[in-house]
Write an enzyme that holds these catalytic residues in place. Sequence first.
Site, PDB file in Angstrom:
ATOM      1  CG  ASN A   1      -1.735   1.246   1.362  1.00  0.00           C
ATOM      2  OD1 ASN A   1      -1.785   2.064   0.433  1.00  0.00           O
ATOM      3  ND2 ASN A   1      -2.395   1.410   2.497  1.00  0.00           N
ATOM      4  CD1 TRP A   2       3.366   1.037  -2.924  1.00  0.00           C
ATOM      5  CD2 TRP A   2       3.477   2.296  -4.774  1.00  0.00           C
ATOM      6  NE1 TRP A   2       4.086   0.335  -3.857  1.00  0.00           N
ATOM      7  CE2 TRP A   2       4.164   1.090  -5.007  1.00  0.00           C
ATOM      8  CE3 TRP A   2       3.396   3.231  -5.809  1.00  0.00           C
ATOM      9  CZ2 TRP A   2       4.792   0.803  -6.226  1.00  0.00           C
ATOM     10  CZ3 TRP A   2       4.008   2.958  -7.018  1.00  0.00           C
ATOM     11  CH2 TRP A   2       4.705   1.752  -7.220  1.00  0.00           C
ATOM     12  CE  LYS A   3      -0.073   3.235   4.731  1.00  0.00           C
ATOM     13  NZ  LYS A   3      -0.042   3.308   6.175  1.00  0.00           N
TER      14      LYS A   3
ATOM     15  CG  HIS B   1      -5.798   1.896   5.125  1.00  0.00           C
ATOM     16  ND1 HIS B   1      -5.333   2.833   6.023  1.00  0.00           N
ATOM     17  CD2 HIS B   1      -4.792   0.999   4.977  1.00  0.00           C
ATOM     18  CE1 HIS B   1      -4.105   2.513   6.385  1.00  0.00           C
ATOM     19  NE2 HIS B   1      -3.752   1.402   5.771  1.00  0.00           N
TER      20      HIS B   1
ATOM     21  CD  GLU C   1      -2.832   5.475   6.692  1.00  0.00           C
ATOM     22  OE1 GLU C   1      -2.807   5.553   5.453  1.00  0.00           O
ATOM     23  OE2 GLU C   1      -1.929   4.926   7.355  1.00  0.00           O
TER      24      GLU C   1
ATOM     25  CD  GLU D   1      -3.513  -2.435   7.144  1.00  0.00           C
ATOM     26  OE1 GLU D   1      -2.458  -2.722   6.573  1.00  0.00           O
ATOM     27  OE2 GLU D   1      -4.071  -1.326   7.018  1.00  0.00           O
TER      28      GLU D   1
ATOM     29  N   GLY E   1       2.630   2.271  10.798  1.00  0.00           N
ATOM     30  CA  GLY E   1       3.590   3.366  10.690  1.00  0.00           C
ATOM     31  C   GLY E   1       4.292   3.699  11.998  1.00  0.00           C
TER      32      GLY E   1
ATOM     33  CB  SER F   1       5.278  -1.950  11.865  1.00  0.00           C
ATOM     34  OG  SER F   1       4.906  -0.617  12.188  1.00  0.00           O
TER      35      SER F   1
ATOM     36  N   GLY G   1       2.979  -1.199   4.243  1.00  0.00           N
ATOM     37  CA  GLY G   1       2.958   0.231   3.959  1.00  0.00           C
ATOM     38  C   GLY G   1       4.364   0.718   3.651  1.00  0.00           C
ATOM     39  N   GLY G   2       4.992   1.340   4.621  1.00  0.00           N
ATOM     40  CA  GLY G   2       6.294   1.987   4.438  1.00  0.00           C
ATOM     41  C   GLY G   2       7.330   1.137   3.721  1.00  0.00           C
TER      42      GLY G   2
HETATM   43  P1  13P Z   1       3.117   0.405   7.641  1.00  0.00           P
HETATM   44  O1  13P Z   1       3.634  -0.873   7.058  1.00  0.00           O
HETATM   45  O2  13P Z   1       3.862   1.617   7.193  1.00  0.00           O
HETATM   46  O3  13P Z   1       2.990   0.297   9.143  1.00  0.00           O
HETATM   47  O4  13P Z   1       1.623   0.610   7.080  1.00  0.00           O
HETATM   48  C1  13P Z   1       0.731  -0.446   7.147  1.00  0.00           C
HETATM   49  C2  13P Z   1      -0.474  -0.117   6.360  1.00  0.00           C
HETATM   50  O5  13P Z   1      -1.213   0.788   6.690  1.00  0.00           O
HETATM   51  C3  13P Z   1      -0.743  -0.900   5.153  1.00  0.00           C
HETATM   52  O6  13P Z   1      -2.008  -0.643   4.649  1.00  0.00           O
END
Ligand code: 13P
Length: 252
Positions: A9-11, A95, A97, A167, A173, A213, A234-235
């Site tokens: 997930n590149w956000k 998600h 967020e 999640e 994050g 994470s 994510g990251g």
């Molecule tokens: P991180 O891997 O940066 O914690 O993000 C997880 C995420 O929100 C994937 O959708």
Amino acid sequence: MRQPFIAGNWKMFKTVHETVVHVKELRSLVKDAQGVDIVIAPPATSLHAAVEAARNSNIAVAGQNCHWEREGAFTGEVSAGMVREAGAEYVILGHSERRTLFAETDLEVQKKVRAALGAGLVPIVCIGETLDQRDRQQTLAVLDQQLQRGLDGATADEVAGMVVAYEPVWAIGTGRNATPEQAGEAHAHIRTRLRSWFGAEAAERCHVIYGGSVKPGNIASLLALSDVDGALVGGASLDVASFGQIVAAAVA
Ligand code: 13P
């Protein structure tokens, strides 16, 4: 047997140009990876470019969100059909967020799931508790509510083809990922609920993946859990080498 499912997930990261550069590197890095589903979710502006750059590779593309209506006066939104037409096969929905920063509700997630399925997209439905909810011992009740409302109206066949992403919000994050015990408990609970609501076959086939994470250093211990079928990264998915290592861990 469920094949491991690794999604990035590149956000709100990467321009079209950065997307093309990234996908070119990634496709050569993972070209021999078999027995694993590899998915990347770039921003909407990069969807089409990502699909083109990934053509004839083992990388599929996902949207990060969609609206539930087919079209209309919804400034700033994209429909499930538009995401599909751009070449995506999946869409991330609900998600945390989106839920916390954009006030998305369980009912909206449910409408988006219906729209995604109608457009031929596989929904990746995200659920997860906040730290406050975990501290109050509400984790399983929160998962039940988000899952039940999000999937309400879905058939067993639809659920069988879907992906559910657990999640924990406090692990996103933060560098603080769920322990194998915490992830194992949540995933087993989700599988049990899927079984009682949609039947044994749907529960066996539905992928339940973990996000929060995930890094090359912790992916193996997560995948070792029988009910963890992959990861939503994510990251670490923004870095080609890290994401490649996570994919490689799922192959091994
Ligand atoms: P991180 O891997 O940066 O914690 O993000 C997880 C995420 O929100 C994937 O959708």
